[in-house]
Write an enzyme that holds these catalytic residues in place. Structure first.
Site, PDB file in Angstrom:
ATOM      1  CB  CYS A   1      -0.844  -0.010   1.326  1.00  0.00           C
ATOM      2  SG  CYS A   1      -0.147  -0.148   2.795  1.00  0.00           S
TER       3      CYS A   1
ATOM      4  CB  SER B   1       3.214  -0.239   5.132  1.00  0.00           C
ATOM      5  OG  SER B   1       4.525  -0.384   5.878  1.00  0.00           O
ATOM      6  CG  ASP B   2       6.163   3.006   0.163  1.00  0.00           C
ATOM      7  OD1 ASP B   2       7.309   2.409   0.411  1.00  0.00           O
ATOM      8  OD2 ASP B   2       6.011   3.521  -1.006  1.00  0.00           O
ATOM      9  CB  CYS B   3       9.788   2.110   3.813  1.00  0.00           C
ATOM     10  SG  CYS B   3      10.166   0.249   3.297  1.00  0.00           S
TER      11      CYS B   3
ATOM     12  CB  SER C   1       3.063   3.663   5.244  1.00  0.00           C
ATOM     13  OG  SER C   1       3.460   3.663   3.841  1.00  0.00           O
TER      14      SER C   1
END
Length: 810
Positions: free
Chosen positions: A289, A322-324, A326
Site C-alpha cells: 500500500c 506498507s510502503d516504508c 507509512s
C-alpha cells in the site's frame, strides 16, 4: 548510522538479552548458532535437523518443522509458541526471530525491479554486494522493457532475475521476498517515477505485472497447484504501490500528504485494474500500500482497499505490506484522526496490513493489544499470512530445485545477453527520413559521438538498480563500428552553459556521421522528483540544433529518458535525419543502441507513453486525478484513451527498417449472448442525438465470461527487404455515443517476427467481458450492446463488431 538503524540494533540486542534472561535453557551457543544461520547460511533451511541439534533443541518437539503436516497446521503451531512480545517483533520488515524455539531472524525487504538491487535503508534491506557477489545483471528500466510489447520477454527477464536472486540468497546476500514490480499507471507525463512503470495503459501495465511476477515466482510444473496457499515459490514478488499513487513531489505537493480524490469510475477502470490482474492472474504473494490518501483515507488504513478488495474480492494468497514508514507518515505527516501510535497501529492491523516496513508495529503492536485497541488475533492473522509465504518459499524446508544455484548463475553470459536483447527489443525508432538508418559501417568510418549521455554508464540503469555486472557505454558500443570522436557538448544532463557546444560542432563538421546522446536522468525525473516541464534541460536543444546545422554526414539523435520529451523542434528539423528513444537501457545499453544504429538489429519497439507537447503541462495540474476531460475547468483528458489533442508522438508509435501490412484471415465479429431471467439490462448514459439500444448493457459480474470469447486471426506480411519484428496492437472503440467512454482502448497485442518477403498468421483470443467492457460513472463494469469496432494498428485494418443480447434460445 541512521536513527532507525540504531533503534533496530538496540531493540534486537534488548530482545535477545531478554530472551536469554527469561529462558535459562537457552545458552549462548543457541544465540551464536542462531546468528550463524543468517550470517553465513551454514544451513540451507530453518528446519535442518542438524541446526536444531546445534541449538540444543529437539526438532521432534516442534510441529512447525514437521513437513508431513499442512502449512496451516505448521504455521499455527509456530505462532502459538510465541508470546505477544515475540509476535510483535516479527511484523516489521526486520523480523527478529525467536531463538528459544529455533526461529531465525528474517529481513523481508529486497528489491528486484529490473535486476537484484541493493536499494533500501541501511540495515533493513537483505540484498547486498561485496567481493563474494560483486554485482548482478542490470536489465533495462521497466519503461523500456515494456516498449518491447513482448509478454514472453517480460516473463523471461523475471525468470533470470529470480535465478540470480535465489543464487544470492544461497550465498547469504539476499532474501527471498522482493518488493517489485511497480505497477502504477503513468497518468501524468510529469511523474518522476515513470521509468519504474510499464506506462500509461492499465491493460499493458497489468499484462506486464502478470508476466514479470510469474517469471519471478513460478516453479515449473507447480503453476496450477490446487491449493494456491501451498503453491511453491521461487521468490516472492510484490505489486506496488496500491493505489492511485502517481504524485511524488510537484510544486510543493508531496506523496506523504497528497489526498488523491478519485472517482469510482477511474478507480475501477485505471488505478485498480493492474493490481487486480496482478493478484488474480499473476497470483502475486504481496501487495504494497502507498503513502497517499485516497478520498481522505490513508491507503494502509483503508479496510475497503485492503481487507475487502485485495484479500476478499481478489483473494490474495500472501501478505500486504506498507510502503516504508507509512504508519509514521499517517501518524505524524497526515495526522490521521489525531491518533496516538497505538491507535495508528490498530487501524492498520484492522484494515488488513500484515507487515509494516518500519518499526511502528514492532514498537507499538504489543501495547496496542494491551490497551485494548486491537485483538491479538489480528497479529496472529498477519503472522499466518507472512509465515505461510516463507513456508512456500522453502525457508523452513529448503528448495532442492534451487539449492545448487550460486555465483556462476549471477552475471552469467546468458543473462548479460538477455539484458542486451531486452534493450534492443525496447528501443523505439521515432524518425527516419530518407531511410537514413541503419548506417553502413562500410561507408561510415568516423563518428562524432556527442552529448551528455554519449559516455553514459550509471545513467543507463536508472533507479532501484544494484551494482551491474559491467557497463557498455554508447561510446564503447559504437567503437565497434568506426572511429569515435567524442565531445561532451554539455557539462552534464542539466547542461547549464553553452561553452562546450562549439567543440561539438567542430567534431560533427569533420566526421562521416553524428550521433547525439541527449535526454534526462535521475537529477530530472526520479522518486520524490516530478518534472515541471517536458523539455530537454538547459542548452541541450541548442546543442542538437547547432550541431545538426554544421554536420558533415547524417545526424541521429538518441534520447535517453523515461517520460516523454517535447522534441518537436528535432522532429521538424530537416537537418536531423533520425531520432531514437532508448529509455534507460541497462548495463548493455551502448551495445544495444549501436546494434540498432548500424542495422545489426531492426527496431520494433513502441512507445508505452504518449509524448505530449510542452503546452500540456499548462493545461492542468498534476493533482487533478480525473482521466476524462474536465470541461468546466478546461482540463484535457489524460492518456491516449481520453486525450484527443495534438502530440509529439502518440502512444504505441514506433517505426521499423521494413514495412508490414495486415489482412484478416478468419474473424468472428459477432457475439450473441443469451440472458436468463435473472440477468437484467442496465442503463448507460448516451450523448444527445445518438441511438440508444433497448438493452444498453449488462452487468459483467452477471455473465459467464469464459463462454464469450472471440478469436481474431490476421496475417502479418513483411513487404520490405529486412527481417523485422512487428507489434500487432488491437484497439477497441465502443458503440458511438456512450457518454465519457474512452476514445479507444488497447485490448490485445502480440510481437511477431516476420522474415523479409514472408508473412505470419497470428491468432489473438479476445474475451468479451475483459476486452469489450466499460466502467460507468458508478464504478460498475458493464458490457455494452452494439459492439463498436476493432482497429489493428493505427487504423490499418478495421473490423466492425456486433454484440447482441437475447432472451431464450439463440
Amino acid at each position: 548510522m541512521s536513527a532507525k538503524l540504531c533503534f533496530l540494533v538496540s531493540l534486537a540486542l534488548l530482545f535477545h538479552s531478554t530472551i536469554a534472561r527469561n529462558s535459562p535453557s537457552i545458552s549462548t551457543n543457541v544465540v551464536n548458532a542462531y546468528s550463524t544461520f543468517n550470517a553465513t547460511r551454514n544451513y540451507t533451511h530453518v528446519c535442518d535437523p542438524s541446526r536444531f541439534s546445534d541449538l540444543g533443541l529437539n526438532i521432534k518437539h516442534f510441529a512447525f518443522c514437521d513437513s508431513s503436516l499442512s502449512y496451516d497446521v505448521r504455521v499455527k503451531d509456530l505462532i502459538d509458541r510465541m508470546t505477544l512480545n515475540e509476535k510483535s517483533a516479527q511484523i516489521g520488515d526486520t523480523a527478529y526471530g525467536v531463538p528459544r524455539i529455533g526461529l531465525p531472524k528474517y529481513e523481508w525487504w529486497s528489491e528486484a525491479l529490473h535486476g537484484v538491487s541493493n536499494v533500501g535503508q541501511s540495515g533493513s534491506v537483505a540484498s547486498y554486494f561485496d567481493d563474494v557477489v560483486p554485482g548482478a545483471t542490470s536489465f533495462p528500466t521497466v519503461i523500456l522493457t515494456t516498449a518491447s510489447f513482448n509478454q514472453t520477454l517480460w516473463k523471461t527477464v523475471g525468470q533470470a532475475v529470480s535465478t540470480e536472486a535465489r543464487a544470492m540468497y544461497n550465498l547469504g546476500h539476499a532474501g527471498l521476498t522482493f518488493w517489485s514490480p511497480n505497477i502504477n499507471v503513468v497518468r501524468d507525463p510529469r511523474w518522476g517515477r515513470a521509468q519504474e512503470t510499464p506506462g500509461e495503459d492499465p491493460f499493458v501495465v497489468g499484462e506486464y505485472a502478470v508476466n514479470y511476477v510469474r517469471g519471478l515466482q513460478d516453479v515449473e510444473g507447480t503453476e496450477n497447484t490446487a491449493d494456491l496457499n501451498s503453491r511453491p515459490l521461487k521468490v516472492g514478488a510484490c505489486c506496488k504501490h496500491y493505489a492511485a499513487y502517481d504524485v511524488d513531489n510537484w510544486l510543493g505537493v508531496d506523496r506523504y500528504h497528497f489526498d488523491a480524490r478519485v472517482t469510482e469510475q477511474d478507480m475501477q477502470e485505471t488505478f485498480l485494474r493492474p493490481f487486480e490482474m496482478c493478484v488474480k492472474e499473476g497470483d502475486v504473494t504481496s501487495i504494497m500500500c502507498s503513502y497517499n490518501k485516497v478520498n481522505g483515507i490513508p491507503t494502509c488504513a483503508d479496510p475497503k482497499l485492503l481487507k475487502d478488495t485485495v484479500r476478499g474480492e481478489w483473494n490474495l494468497h500472501g501478505y500486504i505490506v506498507s510502503d516504508c514508514d507509512s504508519i509514521e507518515v499517517m501518524l505524524h505527516g497526515q495526522k490521521w484522526l489525531n491518533d496516538e501510535p497505538e491507535d495508528a497501529v490498530a487501524q492498520a492491523l484492522k484494515a488488513g496490513l500484515d507487515l509494516d516496513c518500519g518499526n511502528f508495529y514492532t514498537n507499538f503492536a504489543n501495547s496496542s493489544v494491551r490497551m485494548g485497541k486491537v485483538k491479538e488475533a489480528e497479529i496472529d492473522n498477519a503472522l499466518k499470512n507472512l509465515y505461510t509465504v516463507l513456508m512456500r518459499l522453502g525457508f523452513f524446508d529448503g528448495s532442492p530445485k534451487f539449492e545448487n544455484l550460486g555465483k556462476p548463475d549471477v552475471c552469467s553470459n546468458e543473462h548479460i545477453e538477455l539484458a542486451t536483447e531486452a534493450a534492443r527489443q525496447g528501443i523505439v525508432l521515432l524518425k527516419n527520413d530518407a531511410e537514413t538508418l541503419p548506417l553502413s559501417s562500410e561507408k561510415i568510418k568516423t563518428i562524432a559521438v556527442i552529448g551528455p549521455h554519449a559516455n553514459a554508464t550509471s545513467a543507463m540503469i536508472g533507479n532501484y538498480a544494484g551494482v551491474p555486472c559491467k557497463y557498455t557505454s554508447p561510446i564503447d558500443g559504437l567503437s565497434r563500428f568506426g572511429e569515435v570522436k567524442y565531445e561532451m557538448g554539455c557539462d552534464g544532463v542539466l547542461c547549464k552553459n553553452d561553452t562546450l557546444i562549439y567543440p561539438a560542432m567542430r567534431a560533427a563538421s569533420k566526421t562521416d556521421a553524428t550521433i547525439l546522446f541527449v535526454g534526462l536522468d535521475l537529477s530530472v525525473e526520479a522518486e520524490s522528483l516530478d518534472r515541471v516541464d517536458l523539455l530537454l534541460p538547459g542548452y541541450q536543444s541548442q546543442l542538437i540544433s547547432q550541431v545538426a546545422q554544421v554536420s558533415k554526414g547524417p545526424v541521429v539523435v538518441v534520447v535517453m529518458s523515461a517520460g516523454g520529451v517535447d522534441i518537436s523542434f528535432a522532429k521538424n528539423d530537416p537537418n536531423i535525419h533520425s531520432i531514437i528513444w532508448a529509455g534507460y537501457p541497462g548495463e548493455e545499453g551502448g551495445h544495444a543502441i549501436a546494434d540498432v544504429v548500424f542495422g545489426r538489429y531492426n527496431p520494433g519497439g513502441r512507445l508505452p507513453l504518449t509524448w505530449h507537447e510542452n503546452d500540456y503541462v499548462y493545461m492542468l495540474p498534476m493533482t487533478s486525478m480525473r482521466l476524462r476531460p474536465v470541461d468546466s475547468l478546461g482540463y484535457p483528458g489524460r492518456t491516449y484513451k481520453f486525450f484527443n489533442g495534438s502530440t509529439v508522438y502518440p502512444f504505441g508509435y514506433g517505426l521499423s527498417y521494413t514495412n508490414f501490412t495486415y489482412k484478416p484471415v478468419s474473424t468472428k465479429n459477432k457475439l450473441n449472448i443469451r440472458l436468463n431471467q435473472f440477468q437484467h439490462c442496465k442503463d448507460l448514459e448516451y450523448r444527445d442525438g445518438f441511438y440508444k439500444p433497448s438493452c444498453p448493457a449488462v452487468l459483467i459480474d452477471d455473465l459467464k465470461c469464459d463462454s464469450h470469447n472471440m478469436e481474431l486471426a490476421i496475417e502479418v506480411a513483411n513487404t520490405g527487404k529486412r527481417d523485422g519484428s512487428d507489434v500487432v496492437m488491437v484497439y477497441w472503440s465502443g458503440p458511438s455515443g456512450i457518454a465519457e467512454a474512452p476514445i479507444k482502448q488497447l485490448v490485445a497485442f502480440k510481437r511477431v517476427l516476420v522474415k523479409a518477403g514472408r508473412s505470419e498468421k497470428l491468432k489473438l483470443e479476445l474475451n468479451g467481458c475483459k476486452s469489450f467492457g466499460i466502467v460507468d460513472y458508478s464504478g460498475s463494469k458493464l458490457l455494452p450492446s452494439g459492439g463498436g469496432k476493432i482497429e489493428i494498428g493505427d487504423g490499418l485494418l478495421t473490423i466492425p463488431l456486433q454484440i447482441d443480447f437475447h432472451r431464450g434460445a439463440l
